[in-house]
Every structure is written in structure tokens, then in C-alpha cells.
Write a protein that holds these residues in place. Sequence first.
Motif, mmCIF file in Angstrom:
data_model
loop_
_atom_site.group_PDB
_atom_site.id
_atom_site.type_symbol
_atom_site.label_atom_id
_atom_site.label_comp_id
_atom_site.label_asym_id
_atom_site.label_seq_id
_atom_site.Cartn_x
_atom_site.Cartn_y
_atom_site.Cartn_z
ATOM 1 N N GLU A 640 -14.649 -20.910 -19.389
ATOM 2 C CA GLU A 640 -13.283 -20.559 -18.983
ATOM 3 C C GLU A 640 -12.427 -20.559 -20.227
ATOM 4 N N ASN A 641 -11.341 -19.818 -20.148
ATOM 5 C CA ASN A 641 -10.491 -19.679 -21.322
ATOM 6 C C ASN A 641 -9.041 -20.006 -20.963
ATOM 7 N N PRO A 642 -8.801 -21.283 -20.587
ATOM 8 C CA PRO A 642 -7.463 -21.640 -20.104
ATOM 9 C C PRO A 642 -6.364 -21.421 -21.141
ATOM 10 N N ALA A 643 -6.701 -21.410 -22.425
ATOM 11 C CA ALA A 643 -5.667 -21.187 -23.438
ATOM 12 C C ALA A 643 -5.067 -19.797 -23.311
ATOM 13 N N MET A 644 -5.750 -18.930 -22.573
ATOM 14 C CA MET A 644 -5.222 -17.588 -22.309
ATOM 15 C C MET A 644 -4.930 -17.350 -20.830
ATOM 16 N N SER A 645 -5.645 -18.034 -19.942
ATOM 17 C CA SER A 645 -5.534 -17.691 -18.521
ATOM 18 C C SER A 645 -4.600 -18.601 -17.736
ATOM 19 N N ASP A 646 -4.279 -19.774 -18.253
ATOM 20 C CA ASP A 646 -3.366 -20.659 -17.530
ATOM 21 C C ASP A 646 -1.925 -20.196 -17.717
ATOM 22 N N PRO A 647 -1.067 -20.513 -16.740
ATOM 23 C CA PRO A 647 0.343 -20.133 -16.882
ATOM 24 C C PRO A 647 1.015 -21.005 -17.952
ATOM 25 N N ASP A 648 2.125 -20.550 -18.445
ATOM 26 C CA ASP A 648 2.886 -21.267 -19.474
ATOM 27 C C ASP A 648 1.952 -21.738 -20.590
ATOM 28 N N GLN A 649 1.469 -20.755 -21.312
ATOM 29 C CA GLN A 649 0.405 -20.955 -22.278
ATOM 30 C C GLN A 649 0.732 -21.966 -23.373
ATOM 31 N N THR A 650 1.977 -21.997 -23.792
ATOM 32 C CA THR A 650 2.324 -22.930 -24.867
ATOM 33 C C THR A 650 2.069 -24.356 -24.395
ATOM 34 N N HIS A 651 2.511 -24.628 -23.175
ATOM 35 C CA HIS A 651 2.299 -25.928 -22.548
ATOM 36 C C HIS A 651 0.793 -26.200 -22.398
ATOM 37 N N ALA A 652 0.038 -25.204 -21.980
ATOM 38 C CA ALA A 652 -1.406 -25.381 -21.769
ATOM 39 C C ALA A 652 -2.111 -25.632 -23.105
ATOM 40 N N ARG A 653 -1.740 -24.878 -24.133
ATOM 41 C CA ARG A 653 -2.403 -25.065 -25.437
ATOM 42 C C ARG A 653 -2.026 -26.404 -26.056
ATOM 43 N N GLN A 654 -0.766 -26.809 -25.859
ATOM 44 C CA GLN A 654 -0.387 -28.132 -26.372
ATOM 45 C C GLN A 654 -1.261 -29.200 -25.735
ATOM 46 N N ALA A 655 -1.517 -29.026 -24.438
ATOM 47 C CA ALA A 655 -2.354 -30.005 -23.737
ATOM 48 C C ALA A 655 -3.751 -30.046 -24.353
ATOM 49 N N LEU A 656 -4.329 -28.873 -24.576
ATOM 50 C CA LEU A 656 -5.681 -28.844 -25.148
ATOM 51 C C LEU A 656 -5.701 -29.541 -26.510
ATOM 52 N N ALA A 657 -4.618 -29.344 -27.268
ATOM 53 C CA ALA A 657 -4.545 -29.951 -28.597
ATOM 54 C C ALA A 657 -4.349 -31.465 -28.510
ATOM 55 N N MET A 658 -3.744 -31.927 -27.413
ATOM 56 C CA MET A 658 -3.479 -33.368 -27.278
ATOM 57 C C MET A 658 -4.710 -34.180 -26.906
ATOM 58 N N LEU A 659 -5.748 -33.493 -26.405
ATOM 59 C CA LEU A 659 -6.922 -34.234 -25.931
ATOM 60 C C LEU A 659 -7.575 -35.034 -27.062
ATOM 61 N N ASP A 660 -8.024 -36.239 -26.739
ATOM 62 C CA ASP A 660 -8.775 -37.022 -27.725
ATOM 63 C C ASP A 660 -10.120 -36.358 -27.994
ATOM 64 N N HIS A 661 -10.656 -35.714 -26.925
ATOM 65 C CA HIS A 661 -11.989 -35.144 -27.087
ATOM 66 C C HIS A 661 -12.146 -33.940 -26.182
ATOM 67 N N LEU A 662 -12.490 -32.803 -26.783
ATOM 68 C CA LEU A 662 -12.675 -31.580 -26.000
ATOM 69 C C LEU A 662 -14.005 -30.933 -26.372
ATOM 70 N N VAL A 663 -14.838 -30.732 -25.358
ATOM 71 C CA VAL A 663 -16.116 -30.037 -25.555
ATOM 72 C C VAL A 663 -16.000 -28.671 -24.894
ATOM 73 N N VAL A 664 -16.243 -27.603 -25.650
ATOM 74 C CA VAL A 664 -16.177 -26.258 -25.081
ATOM 75 C C VAL A 664 -17.539 -25.584 -25.206
ATOM 76 N N GLN A 665 -18.010 -25.086 -24.106
ATOM 77 C CA GLN A 665 -19.299 -24.379 -24.065
ATOM 78 C C GLN A 665 -19.015 -22.933 -23.693
ATOM 79 N N ASP A 666 -19.205 -22.035 -24.643
ATOM 80 C CA ASP A 666 -18.825 -20.635 -24.404
ATOM 81 C C ASP A 666 -19.761 -19.742 -25.207
ATOM 82 N N ILE A 667 -19.556 -18.456 -25.066
ATOM 83 C CA ILE A 667 -20.359 -17.518 -25.854
ATOM 84 C C ILE A 667 -19.567 -17.003 -27.059
ATOM 85 N N PHE A 668 -18.252 -17.239 -27.033
ATOM 86 C CA PHE A 668 -17.401 -16.837 -28.158
ATOM 87 C C PHE A 668 -16.493 -17.997 -28.572
#
Length: 929
Positions: A640-668
Motif C-alpha cells: 500500500e502507498n498511504p503516503a500518496m493514497s491517504d487524505p491530507d497527505q502532509t499529515h499522513a507523511r508526517q505520521a510515517l516519519a514520526m514512527l520509531d520503526h517502519l517496515v515497508v514491503q513493496d515492489i518499488f
Amino acid sequence: MADGVIFTLDGKTVTAADDETIWDVAKREGTRIPHLCHVDMPGYRPDGNCRACMVDVEGERVLAASCIRKPSAGMVVTTDTERARKSREMVFELLASNMRPAADGPDQQSMFWQWAGSMGISGDRYSSKFASDDVRPEFDITNPAIAVNLDSCITCGACVRACREVQVNDVIGMAERGNHSLPVFDMHDPMGLSTCVTCGECVQACPTGALYEKSLMDKTGKTRVIQEFDKVIDTLCPFCGVGCQTSVAVKNNKIVQVDGRNGYANENRLCVKGRFGFDYAMSPERLTKPLIRRDDAPKSGDLDMRGVDPLTVFREATWEEALARAAGGLKRILKDHGGQALAGFGSAKGSNEEAYLFQKLVRQGFGTNNVDHCTRLCHASSVAALMEGVGSGAVSAPFNDALKAECIIVIGARPTTNHPVAATYFKQAAKRGAKLIVMDPRGQDLMRHASHSLRFKAGSDVAMLNALIHVIVEEKLYDEQYIQANASGFEALKAKVKDFSPEAMAEVCGVEASVLRDVARTYATAERSIIFWGMGISQHTHGTDNARCLIALALITGHVGRPGTGLHPLRGQNNVQGASDAGLIPMYFPDYKSVENIDIRGAYENFWGQTLDPKRGLTVVEIIDAIHEGEIKGMYIMGENPAMSDPDQTHARQALAMLDHLVVQDIFLTETAWHADVVLPASAHAEKLGTYTNTNRQVQIGRPALELPGQARQDWELIVELARRVGLDWNYGHVSDVYAEMASVMPSLKHISWDRVEREGSVVYPADGPDKPGNEIIFSSGFPTADGRGRIVPADLLPPDEVPDEEFPLVLTTGRLLEHWHTGAMTRRAGVLDAIEPHGIAAMNPYEIKRHGLRQGEMIAVETRRGTVDAILRADREVADGMVFMPFCFNESPANMLTNPMLDPYGKIPEFKYCAARIAPAAKAEAAE
Ligand SMILES: Nc1nc2c(c(=O)[nH]1)N[C@H]1C(S)=C(S)[C@@H](COP(=O)(O)OP(=O)(O)OC[C@H]3O[C@@H](n4cnc5c(=O)[nH]c(N)nc54)[C@H](O)[C@@H]3O)O[C@H]1N2
Ligand SMILES: Nc1nc2c(c(=O)[nH]1)N[C@H]1C(S)=C(S)[C@@H](COP(=O)(O)OP(=O)(O)OC[C@H]3O[C@@H](n4cnc5c(=O)[nH]c(N)nc54)[C@H](O)[C@@H]3O)O[C@H]1N2
Ligand SMILES: [Mo]
């Protein structure tokens, strides 16, 4: 067949069904009769114009065209007389002498040359019928995917039937007469400049290679370089919920051609993405090595990844290190803060098996129900209303049933761009005389085929739909008997819609009262009516109310549970139905069993040997908010690509950046992956084996066509690796083991074993027995609710959350383009698709553009209370006055920077379809389009 037609074919007594031609019976009996203009695919009417299929009928002076001739009782047909064979050879000889010889032509593999070859004909004369006409280009290579070589055209009209009768796009026609006749696009336009939507149906139908895929050619588009394939795999399209079956041709571990197979959902048809969008899987940008975030890399939600070298942010790692790091971070958070500090977003692009494993890992391994996926942004409100009203979130009838309906409503959906193959059935139904009612604030292609087109005011669905119900009640057009036997809540509904007369609602929704009355009568009085809906219904803060109105319409008229009737929310992702069924949602275990039900939870606790979270988890947007509040500290995001698909993207991307630990499994390395601590390179659809469930409830099998690139690994294996590393004792030898475990806890998959799906390719659930076909129509006797009755829930009119005002006088609405998939992660890496739609756009109608003193093609700034985005201004008559439309697939013009994250209280879906906006020329204006 008992009362079929008995006749003799090549000395054998055979029986023809009523609709079978001699050619059909011969094929069934294993006799091959040559054919060219006759397209051997469902939906094609035989035309009998090319004479390639002539056979001898005893007692008749002239030969008969077997593709069009129906046998009569006692007829004696011989396919292989000297006279018939000579005649057919003559046809091929004459056609061949008029074509570029096989050796020089772009398609030596075409059906024509295969048949000709079998007759020893090579077309040795080099005399094109168009050679004298030097005005006409020999090759038309203006379309990015398809080339036209009219030298090979035999004017059999297969392409015209493909375009007009099968896909109902009405682009190709036959021009001129006699010897000079030839297919043309619109008014003699080059194909690439015509209104062609590049579905490629004509290519698949063309028997001679006059139309062919550029993917098989060299750069000039004229010389065929791929003559044969290493393998051809039966699999599925990776894009939308229609679930088209495909056959994928592979050469040197590259997909070189995709054709539609004869699956129930697509009958050989495909759209531009399915046929020509395959190359994203082979993109050089595929992730091929695990990545770990560098210690010195900044973690910021403002970071724009475009143009940045990934190796300044990440370093390559071994699988061992990456998996240890990925699991270690999750375990640390689990130990320090407990499972509620973790969450997972699974994928509706992945298989059922992957979805099942993902939710199991989050529930069993993390000990939380904080697991969700893009369904929350999609049909969550429809599902909330359907669960409440009819006890099941799935469709009641397949979309193909449009062909059995007398009246079809399409509301808040744009199937010709988003479910193009399903749309072919709607268009065909309308052509055959069904009433097609399209309700959408924005114009769309389907309206050309509609009996009623209602371009009503965005956000006013409840007003419009309650007005329809008002008419049905007032004029007693409801089905009293059906309601008495099957529905509750009718009295409350009657009371509610009293105030919603069409006359009172006309102003609110912008549709004349007489039209509302006519639509209500048309829907209610038809013998069979069916409703299809999409995001225009669901993506509102009152999305559940919108869907409640549709359910009420069906329940009070009894238009559900019979063929040609029903409720069909057109599901979006290729596996959003399956992922939801498999429990990739925070309130349910597989098959929508509540996590808060103590008995059900107890059963899972026994099964998985673990105490489980007794409370429903957080949904997509709630998880983002919980990160901001410091409650959630670690995430695992797959596909999934919530940094692009979630509403209010700035808020969503800030959240992703705030995480202590983020694992992303993707093809790109997506916008989301850019925020990760560990990136796991995974398998694309074309590389994996698994089952997927389409919008019709068909469980289908996808098979691997390509090898994994570099060190990338299978998604399901990676979920298992992480599970083991957080301490779970998981052992699965094969994808089918996962399926077996999943099916053992899902009543919906009863009688549908892995072997069966593999054998049959597609099985509809629910199925009554291991050898019985599944039930395409459900709710034929009551509903799976507590009391077996459908529940009507009246809805009130509520405005959108953010309405235009002086400061922001326009409405921004968002959605899709035919060629792009959601966040563009896949389709912007697909050559043909990105060539057709290469730039970030915002569209307004020409009148609005003029009113704002702007010009189409100029760069404008679209602004809402959440941000400003630059995009190229497109003129589009379909966009309503006072509205701006933006697709959300362009990362240079990201629509979700602007959208409103306010949620529907039941479905928890954000209001992607409506917020207040304003526009201005962009700060640094540069014209590009
Ligand atoms: N090409 C392509 N196809 C796709 C996708 C893609 O990204 N690209 N995504 C897939 C997915 S996951 C999904 S969910 C589907 C979505 O497919 P659709 O449901 O067709 O999605 P949208 O185009 O977003 O919105 C549908 C319609 O809602 C209308 N609308 C806007 N506001 C309102 C309103 O207030 N009321 C009503 N009744 N209608 C309104 C819009 O004008 C639009 O025509 O498409 C799937 N297919
Ligand atoms: N403004 C606005 N926003 C919307 C919508 C809207 O109409 N307007 N619609 C909403 C809807 S309906 C939906 S469904 C969502 C979709 O939102 P997302 O699901 O976030 O969008 P996709 O682009 O489909 O993301 C799929 C991701 O999976 C990756 N991927 C593809 N195949 C595989 C695979 O096999 N394995 C793995 N591991 N990864 C894979 C892709 O690279 C991509 O990163 O967007 C929502 N957002
Ligand atoms: Mo969706």
C-alpha cells in the motif's frame, strides 16, 4: 440438446443446439474449418463475409459459409470435398496476393498466415492493394501500443465488430466501398489521435496482423522481432476488481504480449491496463535488494523523494540483516509498549493467502487488531451499510447480470475508466434495449448509452435517492409482498421520505422533479432492476447513508435475489474482496466474524494458541492519527502507498516519519517506502502463485509468468519470515497450505479447495458442493441477518463536511484516469500507460476556465485548507460548474495533499470526493500540455 437439430457432418450424425452454426458444431466435434472474418470468441456475431469457411451441403448448387449457416434437420454437410477445399484455397490465394508476403509482413504468426501456411500458400506476389495510393500511410504507428498495417487488411470487419459490438467503443468503422474499403478510426484520424481507448480488442480479433501489438516489434514498430514465445501462462490481470483472466506470453523472462482469456468475468476482453500495462513488473526501478535506512538519513514527512538518489538515504543489506532489523524493531516496540503500539496495512493487490497471513501476523504476533487496508478508503461505508442491511458486504449478483436486467442504475461510478470490461456489459445491455440510468455529477462516456443521465449536484445523493423512494411510496410502486416477507423498517422509511418529494428535492439535487419521477417509475416497475455503485457513493462523510438509500431502493421493490437484479458495489482493487474476506480489517476475523465476539475470539485463540486482542482495532486514518498522538510507534506496510493514497497527505507523511520503526514491503521504492527503516523487495503479481477474489465473488488463480528480479522474494514468504522472527511457530511448505488453513476457518470457501480453484481456474462462492458450481446470485430466500430479513435504514440529508465559502469558492473532487492506477506506483512505470497520460493535471470545464481568466495547458495552483498543489489545467466538459477534478496518481501534483480527512462515522472513510478549494495561476507558471 434433446430438441436440437440432427444432421450429418462428414458422415457422422450430430446434433446442433438452436444457436449453433455448422462451424460451431464442427469445432465441437473436433473438425477444424478455416476462418478469418469469423472471430471465435464470445460476443462476436458471425458475419460470413470472407468465404474462408466454405463447406459443401448436399443438394445445394453453391457452397455455404459455415460460420453463418445454421444446419437444418437431415442436412448432409461435408467439410472436406475437393470443391470446398479448392474454394477455400482460392480465397486465401487471392487475399494473400493482395497482402504483403508473410516473410515481409509484421505478423507471420497471424491466423491468416497460419491457415495459409497449412495450405501451402506463401503470398509470393508483392502487390499491396494500397500500393498505388501514396496518400495513405502504409503503417500507422501513432498509437503507443498498437500499430496498423493496412496492407494486411482483408476488410473482414472483425475489428469493427470488436470495437462497436463487443467493447462498444464505436471508434472503428469501415470507409469507402468495394476494393477500396478499409477500416478507419473516427473520421480517418491516425489511430493515436482518435478517440480510441486502446483496449486492444481489435488486435485480438484481427485475423491477419493488420492490427498488432508494438511490443512484438522493433523500435520502428514495423518489423516483428518476437516470432515465438518461451511460454504462455494462464493467469489474471493485476489491476481492478473485474478480475479479467489473461494469457501472458513470455520471452526471455519478459512479458511480451497479453491476451484476454475466456473467463466468466471478461470473455476474452481486456482494457488498456490489462493488455498493455504489464511492463511495470519488468521496470528497472523494481526493488531488487533489501534496504536499510542509513543512520545519517533525515526522517521527515516533508521530504520529496523525486530526484533524490536512494542510496543517500538507504544502504543495501543482506536478507539476514534486513529481516533481523525489520523484526527486531517491531519486537522492541512490542516489549516496551505492547501490541497496541503496533499496526499493519496489508494489501488488496496481494493474494488471499498473503492477506490471511498478514492479518494473522498482526493479530497473533503483534497481539492487536490494528490491521487494515485500502478498503477503508474505498467501499468501507458501502460495506458498513450492507452488513447492517443485508448481513453481507459482498455483491448479490455478478456484473454480467446487467445483460439480464431491464433497468440498470450506475451511480457514483465511472466504469468505462475504472471497470472498463464490466462497462462493456452495461453498454451492450443498453444497446439491447435495457434502460440505463447513470447518476453522476460529472459527465461520462456511459451517458452516451443511457436512457437517463442525471448530472446532479455533488454530495446530494441522499436528497435525490430519498426523492426516488418518495415517488415509489407515494405511487405505491413498491413490492408489498416482498417487503412483508423479507424486509423490516419500511414504516420508518415511509415516514422519513415524506418530506423528500421530488418537487422539494429538485432544487437541492439539481434534477427536475419530472425526471426524478420517471427514474423512480422506471426502476421500480421494471421486471428486473440492478444497481451498480462506486466511490461517488462511498467516499463521503455520509457515505454509509448514501449506500443505505440504495439498499432501501432494492429492498422495497424486491429487486434483489433474482437474476438481473441486485446490489453491486463495484469492488476496486483486484483482490479487495478477497483481502476483506480474509480478515484484513480491524473489526473482523476472516469472513466478517467480529473480533469482539467472545466465542469467535475463543475459537481463534484455541486455533492460534495465543491470547488475542478483545477490542476492534483502529482503521487506516485512525492509525495515522494515533501515530501523531504517540500511541502507535511501529508499522508494517505491505503493498500500500498511504503516503500518496491517504487524505491530507502532509499529515499522513508526517505520521510515517514520526514512527520509531517502519517496515515497508513493496515492489518499488514508493513515497511510503521512502519513510521506512527497512524496505523489503517483494514479488509482483506476475511473479506469484495465489488466489484472488474479484467483484463477482469469483475465487480465481493467478500463476507466475516471470522470475523474481534480483534478490526480491515472495510476499508470503516474507510475512512468514517476519512471523518467525517475532516468535511465531509458522510452517507452510506451499501457498496451497496457507489456502487450506484459511479455507478451514472460512465458511464462504466451503467446497472450494485449492485443487478445485486450480483445476477450474475460477469458482464463485458460496458453492453448495465440491462438484456444484457456485451461486452467482445470493439472497434469493432471505438474508444472512439475525432474523433473516433485510433491514431498511432511513437516511437523513447531511451536507458534505467542508462546503465552499467566500475564501474557498470551488469544490475539489478527486478520482481516477483510465490509464493510471491509484498512486501511480505501478502505471507510471508502465511505458504505454504513462505515454498516454504523462503529466499531473487538474480539470475544469471550459466555461469555468474562461470565467477564471485561465487557459487550458497552463500551470495552476489548486489550494485547499490543507495545502497547495500545482498541476496542468485541462479543459474537460464533463466536470461540473464550480468544480475542479484531480486524479491522485501524480506525485508531482499529489491530489491528496489537498483532500479532507474527515470521516464517515460508520465506515470511517474520508471525504475524498468533496472539499472546498480555490485556484490561481501557479507561482512559476510554465505551460506544458
Ligand atoms: N483506471 C483505473 N481503474 C481503477 C482504479 C484506478 O486507480 N484506475 N482503481 C480501482 C479502485 S480501488 C476503485 S475503488 C475503483 C473506483 O471506481 P469508481 O467508483 O468509478 O471511482 P471514481 O472515479 O473515483 O468515482 C466514481 C464517480 O463518482 C462521481 N462522484 C463524485 N462525487 C459524487 C457524489 O457526490 N455523488 C455521486 N453519486 N457521485 C459522485 C465521480 O464523478 C466519478 O464519476 O476503480 C478501480 N479501477
Ligand atoms: N484523493 C483520493 N484518494 C484516494 C481515492 C480517491 O478516489 N481519491 N481512492 C481510495 C481508494 S478507493 C483506494 S482503493 C486507495 C488505494 O490506495 P493504495 O492501495 O495505497 O494504492 P496503490 O497505488 O494501489 O498501492 C499499491 C501499492 O502496492 C504495491 N504493489 C503492487 N503489487 C504488489 C505486490 O504484488 N506486492 C507488494 N508487496 N506490493 C505491491 C505498489 O507498488 C503500490 O505501492 O486509494 C484511496 N485514495
Ligand atoms: Mo478502491
